[in-house]
Design an enzyme around this catalytic site. Structure first.
Site, short mmCIF file in Angstrom:
data_model
loop_
_atom_site.label_atom_id
_atom_site.label_comp_id
_atom_site.label_asym_id
_atom_site.label_seq_id
_atom_site.Cartn_x
_atom_site.Cartn_y
_atom_site.Cartn_z
N ASP A 7 -8.02 -31.79 69.90
CA ASP A 7 -8.51 -31.96 71.26
C ASP A 7 -9.42 -30.76 71.52
OD1 ASP A 7 -8.60 -32.73 74.06
OD2 ASP A 7 -7.12 -31.16 74.44
N ASP A 9 -10.67 -29.22 75.15
CA ASP A 9 -10.33 -28.34 76.27
C ASP A 9 -8.85 -27.95 76.22
OD1 ASP A 9 -12.96 -28.65 77.12
OD2 ASP A 9 -12.46 -30.32 78.45
#
Length: 176
Positions: A7, A9
């Protein structure tokens, strides 16, 4: 193929509940940049799957998103590494797409791009949606405590979820 999916952020860069809307707001977690470079140098392909509903919400445009990803690639390259495929979901939560995590569409895009199976591949995230997306395609769910990770850790985790302090600790484990 040694593939790791991340992922963005909260894993690679600082997260914000107000969204990362500009290149200046995209603040890398220094140890994460180093971790990606180390993994890349050791023969790992590091891909990224990131929800970017700020596009659908009108907070920023594709050019801004691309500048963030160019900066990520530049920082990793400066340390002798390389970032693989970066896929994003530009849709809002109510758009009904199949790419927005916790749906597995982005992970399936990465698998198709690299012509590989996802079973057992580590997907590293900081949210419940990341872990659910991993499970949907038989990836190994991995939670880091950076970003929203501590909040996620306070809730029940899917069985078998691995937990690490940060991406650097994930890299240490994979490279040991």
């Amino acid at each position: 193929m040694k593939l790791l999916i991340l992922d963005r952020d909260g894993v690679i860069n600082e997260d914000s509940d107000a969204y990362i809307k500009t290149l200046d707001e995209w603040i890398p977690i220094p140890s994460s940049i180093t971790a990606i470079a180390r993994l890349s140098q050791a023969g790992w392909t590091v891909a990224v799957a990131t929800n970017q509903s700020g596009i659908a919400r009108g907070y920023y445009d594709m050019a801004t998103l691309e500048s963030m990803h160019a900066r990520l690639r530049q920082l990793v390259a400066e340390q002798g590494g390389e970032v693989g495929l970066i896929v994003h979901c530009p849709h809002g939560p109510d758009d009904g797409c199949d790419c927005r995590k916790p749906k597995p569409g982005m992970l399936q895009q990465i698998a198709a791009h690299y012509a590989t199976e996802l079973a057992g591949i580590w997907f590293v995230g900081d949210s419940s949606g990341d872990l659910q997306a991993a499970l949907a395609v038989d990836c190994q769910p991995v939670l880091v405590k950076t970003g929203k990770g501590e909040r996620t850790l306070a809730k029940p985790l899917p069985p078998g979820t691995l937990v690490f302090d940060d991406l650097a600790a994930v890299a240490d484990q994979l490279l040991s």
